[in-house]
Write a protein that holds these residues in place. Structure first.
Motif, mmCIF file in Angstrom:
data_model
loop_
_atom_site.group_PDB
_atom_site.id
_atom_site.type_symbol
_atom_site.label_atom_id
_atom_site.label_comp_id
_atom_site.label_asym_id
_atom_site.label_seq_id
_atom_site.Cartn_x
_atom_site.Cartn_y
_atom_site.Cartn_z
ATOM 1 N N ASP A 82 -22.677 -0.521 -7.414
ATOM 2 C CA ASP A 82 -22.880 0.893 -7.749
ATOM 3 C C ASP A 82 -24.328 1.186 -8.109
ATOM 4 O OD1 ASP A 82 -20.262 1.589 -7.258
ATOM 5 O OD2 ASP A 82 -19.689 1.710 -9.377
ATOM 6 N N ASP A 118 -26.421 3.739 -5.754
ATOM 7 C CA ASP A 118 -27.060 4.960 -6.259
ATOM 8 C C ASP A 118 -28.561 4.924 -6.029
ATOM 9 O OD1 ASP A 118 -24.738 6.237 -7.042
ATOM 10 O OD2 ASP A 118 -24.900 5.644 -9.139
ATOM 11 N N ARG A 141 -19.667 8.912 -4.509
ATOM 12 C CA ARG A 141 -21.091 8.608 -4.673
ATOM 13 C C ARG A 141 -21.896 9.279 -3.556
ATOM 14 N NH1 ARG A 141 -21.351 9.006 -8.865
ATOM 15 N NH2 ARG A 141 -23.561 8.558 -8.763
#
Length: 165
Positions: A61, A65, A92
């Motif tokens: 993650d 990102d 996301r």
């Protein structure tokens, strides 16, 4: 194999163990690819140690990102068989306003068993069977929100069929 994705896309590889996801991921630059197996191995020295999945997902993650924020094309190499995992990845991509595309490795159980038997880390057959039951359809992936789905039904060297809305 020819794929055409908008620059900065999130590309999610979807398929069971032995379907060829990692082999396919190697067709893109290594910096584009996020692989849960690699992060589990970094955390525990064992890519198969499922107890490390939560920390591996946190690492994924963080990098996901960082890449999507910079509009960098990103490939997620994991089974992505669970709907909540795909939903998280789609969220996301939406957050960063990036298109999300799926590559569905819809490879027969027989072929996956054959490929699995030649791997260094063999996945137990009952897990292959469980994964077979979880494999989504192209329609499922499109309904979930993927902009397009490339479906591969044979060896990774074959060209995919693109399906989109």
């Amino acid at each position: 194999m020819n794929f055409a994705f908008e620059p900065g896309s999130l590309i999610v590889l979807v398929g069971g163990s032995g379907a060829g996801k990692t082999r396919l991921a190697r067709r893109w630059p290594a910096t584009w690819c996020l692989c849960l197996d690699d992060y589990r191995a970094m955390a525990t020295d064992d890519a198969a140690d499922q107890s490390a999945t939560p920390v591996a997902a946190q690492i994924q993650d963080l990098l996901l990102d960082a890449r999507l924020a910079r509009t960098l094309t990103t490939v997620v190499d994991s089974t992505a068989l669970m709907p909540h995992v795909r939903a998280h990845l789609l969220a996301r991509a939406r957050y960063w306003q990036r298109p999300a595309c799926a590559v569905l490795l819809d490879v027969s159980l027989e072929r996956r068993r054959l490929l699995n038997s030649t791997r260094e880390r063999i996945v137990p057959d009952h897990i292959l069977l469980d994964q077979e039951r979880l494999l989504p359809t192209v329609e499922d992936l499109l309904d979930e929100g993927f902009a397009s789905v490339d479906r591969i039904t044979g060896p990774v060297d074959l060209a995919p069929a693109r399906i989109g809305r």
